[in-house]
Design an enzyme around this catalytic site. Structure first.
Site, PDB file in Angstrom:
ATOM      1  N   ARG A 191       2.171  12.078  -9.116  1.00  0.00           N
ATOM      2  CA  ARG A 191       2.086  10.840  -8.421  1.00  0.00           C
ATOM      3  C   ARG A 191       3.635  11.321  -8.958  1.00  0.00           C
ATOM      4  NH1 ARG A 191      -2.014   7.855  -7.290  1.00  0.00           N
ATOM      5  NH2 ARG A 191      -4.005   8.391  -8.975  1.00  0.00           N
TER       6      ARG A 191
ATOM      7  N   PHE B  45      -1.577  16.250   4.435  1.00  0.00           N
ATOM      8  CA  PHE B  45      -1.859  15.042   3.781  1.00  0.00           C
ATOM      9  C   PHE B  45      -0.575  15.395   2.465  1.00  0.00           C
ATOM     10  CE2 PHE B  45      -2.830  15.779  -1.227  1.00  0.00           C
ATOM     11  CZ  PHE B  45      -3.553  14.896  -1.104  1.00  0.00           C
TER      12      PHE B  45
ATOM     13  N   ASP C 142      -1.117  11.255  -5.094  1.00  0.00           N
ATOM     14  CA  ASP C 142      -1.346  12.398  -5.627  1.00  0.00           C
ATOM     15  C   ASP C 142      -2.606  13.230  -4.982  1.00  0.00           C
ATOM     16  OD1 ASP C 142      -3.518  10.137  -5.214  1.00  0.00           O
ATOM     17  OD2 ASP C 142      -4.471  11.353  -6.747  1.00  0.00           O
TER      18      ASP C 142
ATOM     19  N   GLU D  31       0.893  -1.118   0.263  1.00  0.00           N
ATOM     20  CA  GLU D  31       0.516   0.108  -0.220  1.00  0.00           C
ATOM     21  C   GLU D  31       0.617   1.504   0.261  1.00  0.00           C
ATOM     22  OE1 GLU D  31      -2.243   1.624  -0.812  1.00  0.00           O
ATOM     23  OE2 GLU D  31      -4.463   0.229   0.317  1.00  0.00           O
ATOM     24  N   ASP D  32       0.067   2.701  -0.523  1.00  0.00           N
ATOM     25  CA  ASP D  32       1.259   3.487  -0.386  1.00  0.00           C
ATOM     26  C   ASP D  32       0.768   4.042   0.469  1.00  0.00           C
ATOM     27  OD1 ASP D  32      -1.572   3.815  -0.442  1.00  0.00           O
ATOM     28  OD2 ASP D  32      -1.204   5.988  -2.348  1.00  0.00           O
TER      29      ASP D  32
ATOM     30  N   ASP E 252      -4.578   5.334   6.086  1.00  0.00           N
ATOM     31  CA  ASP E 252      -5.151   6.938   6.298  1.00  0.00           C
ATOM     32  C   ASP E 252      -5.850   6.401   7.597  1.00  0.00           C
ATOM     33  OD1 ASP E 252      -5.511   9.610   6.618  1.00  0.00           O
ATOM     34  OD2 ASP E 252      -6.970   9.602   5.353  1.00  0.00           O
TER      35      ASP E 252
HETATM   36  P1  IMP Z   1      -8.068   4.847   3.334  1.00  0.00           P
HETATM   37  O1  IMP Z   1      -8.196   4.111   3.160  1.00  0.00           O
HETATM   38  O2  IMP Z   1      -8.568   6.363   4.162  1.00  0.00           O
HETATM   39  O3  IMP Z   1      -6.860   4.735   4.753  1.00  0.00           O
HETATM   40  O4  IMP Z   1      -7.338   5.601   2.193  1.00  0.00           O
HETATM   41  C1  IMP Z   1      -6.317   5.163   1.672  1.00  0.00           C
HETATM   42  C2  IMP Z   1      -5.663   5.984   0.199  1.00  0.00           C
HETATM   43  O5  IMP Z   1      -6.460   7.140   0.106  1.00  0.00           O
HETATM   44  C3  IMP Z   1      -4.548   5.602   0.186  1.00  0.00           C
HETATM   45  O6  IMP Z   1      -4.351   4.551  -1.021  1.00  0.00           O
HETATM   46  C4  IMP Z   1      -4.357   6.739  -0.449  1.00  0.00           C
HETATM   47  O7  IMP Z   1      -4.278   6.380  -2.575  1.00  0.00           O
HETATM   48  C5  IMP Z   1      -5.429   7.950  -0.439  1.00  0.00           C
HETATM   49  N1  IMP Z   1      -4.740   9.192   0.590  1.00  0.00           N
HETATM   50  C6  IMP Z   1      -4.914   8.376   1.829  1.00  0.00           C
HETATM   51  N2  IMP Z   1      -4.640   9.354   2.437  1.00  0.00           N
HETATM   52  C7  IMP Z   1      -3.920  10.328   1.241  1.00  0.00           C
HETATM   53  C8  IMP Z   1      -3.175  11.185   1.798  1.00  0.00           C
HETATM   54  O8  IMP Z   1      -2.401  11.744   2.425  1.00  0.00           O
HETATM   55  N3  IMP Z   1      -2.121  11.658   0.687  1.00  0.00           N
HETATM   56  C9  IMP Z   1      -2.888  11.142  -0.764  1.00  0.00           C
HETATM   57  N4  IMP Z   1      -3.855  10.505  -1.020  1.00  0.00           N
HETATM   58  C10 IMP Z   1      -4.199   9.951   0.367  1.00  0.00           C
HETATM   59 MG    MG Z   2      -5.300   8.244  -4.205  1.00  0.00          MG
END
Ligand code: IMP
Ligand code: MG
Length: 182
Positions: free
Chosen positions: A170, A157, A164, A104-105, A108
């Site tokens: 990206r 963020f 992105d 995963e990137d 959050d």
């Molecule tokens: P989650 O489901 O809230 O954990 O979000 C996961 C996805 O949200 C990640 O795979 C990212 O694509 C996007 N995301 C979460 N935080 C950021 C950020 O700080 N910058 C850019 N994309 C984010």
């Molecule tokens: Mg994204």
């Protein structure tokens, strides 16, 4: 490294290329140690954001009896987690009795990671683990803490190195953070 501006938002340098690679090497070492003796593990890159991290991490892992596959989810609109997850591209590989390492990137809220883990668990893998470039421990609402984390960061963020802003930037080679007090 200088500030960058996209869609009227200014981002400042946060993590350098060298620091990224250093942490990737550390995490790759942990994965290699934990996967010693495993047969044909599957690395599963969550597109789009993890593609750059996955390329570097998978290369550093140098476990050649392994495969890499790609799955695509989308959960963010602009800078907010939308809460709804749309699966765009499915998984064709058979994961029964295999070790799966999700790449995963960023974790959050944890919603995307948790959904994916649960979906994979239904498919009868030996075990599922997660490697993430970035983890926001103060934002997580659901799911497990990822087993492998390059950087734990505050809930700000992030942009670049795969991440992105509405599809943009990206390809920034370093990691940037949204400047406070715009
Ligand atoms: P989650 O489901 O809230 O954990 O979000 C996961 C996805 O949200 C990640 O795979 C990212 O694509 C996007 N995301 C979460 N935080 C950021 C950020 O700080 N910058 C850019 N994309 C984010
Ligand atoms: Mg994204």
């Amino acid at each position: 490294m200088a500030d960058v501006t996209f869609n009227g938002l200014t981002f400042e340098p946060y993590i350098t290329k060298e620091e990224i690679l250093q942490q990737i090497k550390r995490v790759a070492g942990e994965i290699k140690r934990d996967l010693a003796g495993e047969t044909n593990p599957l690395f599963l890159c969550v597109l789009t954001g993890a593609f750059m991290f996955a390329a570097d991490l998978y290369r550093e892992c140098d476990i050649y009896d392994s495969e890499i596959a790609f799955i695509r989810f989308k959960s963010y609109e602009g800078m907010q987690s939308s809460g709804t997850i749309r699966e765009v591209m499915g998984l064709d590989e058979d994961i029964k009795d295999r070790t799966v390492i999700i790449i995963e990137d960023i974790v959050d809220t944890g919603v995307t990671a948790d959904r994916l883990r649960k979906r994979l668990e239904e498919m009868g893998p030996k075990q599922v683990k997660m490697a993430t470039l970035l983890f926001k421990p103060d934002s997580i609402k659901q799911g497990k803490t990822p087993e492998y984390v390059c950087f734990s960061i505050p809930s700000r963020f992030i942009l670049g190195y795969g991440l992105d802003l509405d599809g943009l930037a990206r390809n920034l080679p370093e990691i940037y953070v949204l400047k406070e007090q715009q």
